[in-house]
Scaffold this motif. Structure first.
Motif, PDB file in Angstrom:
ATOM      1  N   TRP A 273       0.505  -1.306   0.070  1.00  0.00           N
ATOM      2  CA  TRP A 273      -0.039  -0.136  -0.034  1.00  0.00           C
ATOM      3  C   TRP A 273       1.245   1.292   0.027  1.00  0.00           C
ATOM      4  CZ3 TRP A 273      -5.345   0.759  -0.311  1.00  0.00           C
ATOM      5  CH2 TRP A 273      -5.646   1.910  -0.224  1.00  0.00           C
ATOM      6  N   ASN A 274       2.321   1.323   0.661  1.00  0.00           N
ATOM      7  CA  ASN A 274       2.512   2.372   0.809  1.00  0.00           C
ATOM      8  C   ASN A 274       3.258   2.423  -0.109  1.00  0.00           C
ATOM      9  OD1 ASN A 274       1.189   2.781   3.648  1.00  0.00           O
ATOM     10  ND2 ASN A 274       2.973   1.727   4.160  1.00  0.00           N
ATOM     11  N   ARG A 275       4.108   1.830  -0.749  1.00  0.00           N
ATOM     12  CA  ARG A 275       4.143   2.073  -2.607  1.00  0.00           C
ATOM     13  C   ARG A 275       3.299   2.309  -3.556  1.00  0.00           C
ATOM     14  NH1 ARG A 275       6.107  -3.408  -1.009  1.00  0.00           N
ATOM     15  NH2 ARG A 275       4.761  -4.337  -2.808  1.00  0.00           N
TER      16      ARG A 275
ATOM     17  N   PHE B 196      -1.120  -4.718  -2.661  1.00  0.00           N
ATOM     18  CA  PHE B 196      -2.045  -4.943  -1.205  1.00  0.00           C
ATOM     19  C   PHE B 196      -2.964  -6.622  -1.037  1.00  0.00           C
ATOM     20  CE2 PHE B 196      -5.498  -3.784   0.779  1.00  0.00           C
ATOM     21  CZ  PHE B 196      -5.528  -2.947   1.841  1.00  0.00           C
ATOM     22  N   MET B 197      -3.475  -6.225  -2.649  1.00  0.00           N
ATOM     23  CA  MET B 197      -4.598  -7.194  -2.839  1.00  0.00           C
ATOM     24  C   MET B 197      -4.180  -8.715  -3.076  1.00  0.00           C
ATOM     25  SD  MET B 197      -7.842  -6.466  -3.069  1.00  0.00           S
ATOM     26  CE  MET B 197      -8.557  -7.593  -3.604  1.00  0.00           C
TER      27      MET B 197
ATOM     28  N   TYR C  65     -11.122  -0.727  -3.964  1.00  0.00           N
ATOM     29  CA  TYR C  65     -10.038  -0.002  -3.842  1.00  0.00           C
ATOM     30  C   TYR C  65      -9.067   0.948  -5.066  1.00  0.00           C
ATOM     31  CZ  TYR C  65      -8.960  -2.630   0.558  1.00  0.00           C
ATOM     32  OH  TYR C  65      -9.475  -2.860   1.330  1.00  0.00           O
ATOM     33  N   PHE C  66      -9.536   0.953  -6.410  1.00  0.00           N
ATOM     34  CA  PHE C  66      -8.926   1.676  -7.347  1.00  0.00           C
ATOM     35  C   PHE C  66      -9.698   2.670  -7.932  1.00  0.00           C
ATOM     36  CE2 PHE C  66      -6.106  -1.733  -9.792  1.00  0.00           C
ATOM     37  CZ  PHE C  66      -5.380  -1.364  -9.777  1.00  0.00           C
TER      38      PHE C  66
ATOM     39  N   PRO D  26      -1.909   7.154  -5.667  1.00  0.00           N
ATOM     40  CA  PRO D  26      -0.664   7.143  -4.508  1.00  0.00           C
ATOM     41  C   PRO D  26      -1.053   8.196  -3.577  1.00  0.00           C
ATOM     42  CG  PRO D  26       0.623   6.995  -6.167  1.00  0.00           C
ATOM     43  CD  PRO D  26      -0.598   7.581  -7.113  1.00  0.00           C
ATOM     44  N   GLU D  27      -1.638   9.521  -3.634  1.00  0.00           N
ATOM     45  CA  GLU D  27      -1.565  10.481  -2.815  1.00  0.00           C
ATOM     46  C   GLU D  27      -2.581  10.084  -2.099  1.00  0.00           C
ATOM     47  OE1 GLU D  27       1.191  11.598  -5.737  1.00  0.00           O
ATOM     48  OE2 GLU D  27      -0.339  10.682  -5.653  1.00  0.00           O
ATOM     49  N   ALA D  28      -3.554   9.906  -2.677  1.00  0.00           N
ATOM     50  CA  ALA D  28      -4.879   9.470  -1.914  1.00  0.00           C
ATOM     51  C   ALA D  28      -4.457   8.266  -1.329  1.00  0.00           C
ATOM     52  CB  ALA D  28      -5.746   9.301  -2.865  1.00  0.00           C
ATOM     53  N   MET D  29      -3.889   7.348  -1.578  1.00  0.00           N
ATOM     54  CA  MET D  29      -3.917   6.013  -0.343  1.00  0.00           C
ATOM     55  C   MET D  29      -2.957   6.887   0.583  1.00  0.00           C
ATOM     56  SD  MET D  29      -2.746   3.795  -3.713  1.00  0.00           S
ATOM     57  CE  MET D  29      -2.326   1.849  -3.011  1.00  0.00           C
ATOM     58  N   GLY D  30      -1.817   7.234   0.618  1.00  0.00           N
ATOM     59  CA  GLY D  30      -1.713   8.386   2.034  1.00  0.00           C
ATOM     60  C   GLY D  30      -0.354   6.695   2.361  1.00  0.00           C
ATOM     61  N   LYS D  31       0.170   6.875   3.552  1.00  0.00           N
ATOM     62  CA  LYS D  31       0.665   5.602   4.311  1.00  0.00           C
ATOM     63  C   LYS D  31      -0.217   5.210   5.255  1.00  0.00           C
ATOM     64  CE  LYS D  31       4.746   5.040   7.508  1.00  0.00           C
ATOM     65  NZ  LYS D  31       4.785   5.283   8.632  1.00  0.00           N
ATOM     66  N   LEU D  32       0.000   3.783   4.918  1.00  0.00           N
ATOM     67  CA  LEU D  32      -1.544   2.888   5.656  1.00  0.00           C
ATOM     68  C   LEU D  32       0.004   2.744   6.801  1.00  0.00           C
ATOM     69  CD1 LEU D  32      -3.301   1.179   6.209  1.00  0.00           C
ATOM     70  CD2 LEU D  32      -2.852  -0.456   4.348  1.00  0.00           C
TER      71      LEU D  32
END
Length: 152
Positions: free
Chosen positions: A47-49, A55-56, A83-84, A90-96
């Motif tokens: 996720w963080n990449r 992730f899936m 998820y997509f 990646p910015e919307a994903m952030g750091k998990l």
């Protein structure tokens, strides 16, 4: 005296066997817990990449895989698409990060995981969010995989 010695040795052997089997069961439980923890650690790293397919990989690729959040999504492909759609960059994903993990083996082939999740991201990308999750995992030929994810 011989009879009493035999009895003591028999009892001692039974107790020792019980302790050894408890130790083995405990070690197996610990190994399962670590294997499940590893799946979650790999998911967070992917996720963080910014790697949603990575992730899936923690989910079982099956029609029965289910994600429950604000709605119910059934099937690996539908969960992936969700998820997509929700995290297009990646910015919307952030750091998990995951925290307060409680992993409970449920027999040889299943385990549950309870914990907290947090996404750290800029306000323009949705801001910080977090909540709780409950997972049901199954041991597959590919390793432990999530078959049910309830995240709030």
């Amino acid at each position: 005296m011989r009879r009493q010695s035999w009895w003591h040795w028999t009892v001692a052997a039974i107790v020792a066997a019980g302790l050894l089997s408890f130790g083995t069961a405990s070690a197996q439980g610990d190994a399962r817990q670590q294997a499940v923890r590893s799946v979650l650690e790999q998911q967070a790293a992917a996720w963080n990449r910014g790697d949603i397919p990575g992730f899936m990989a923690g989910y079982e690729n099956a029609e029965t895989t289910t994600f429950v959040g604000t709605d119910v999504n059934r099937g690996y492909q539908k969960v992936l698409e969700r998820y997509f759609k929700r995290y297009p960059t990646p910015e919307a994903m952030g750091k998990l990060t995951f925290s307060n993990l409680e992993i409970l083996p449920l027999g040889e082939e299943y385990a549950s995981a309870l914990g907290q999740w947090k996404l750290e991201r800029a306000a323009k990308d949705g801001g910080n969010v977090g909540g709780y999750f409950t997972l049901l995992l199954r041991k597959t030929a590919a390793g432990w995989r999530i078959i049910l994810d309830h995240t709030s």
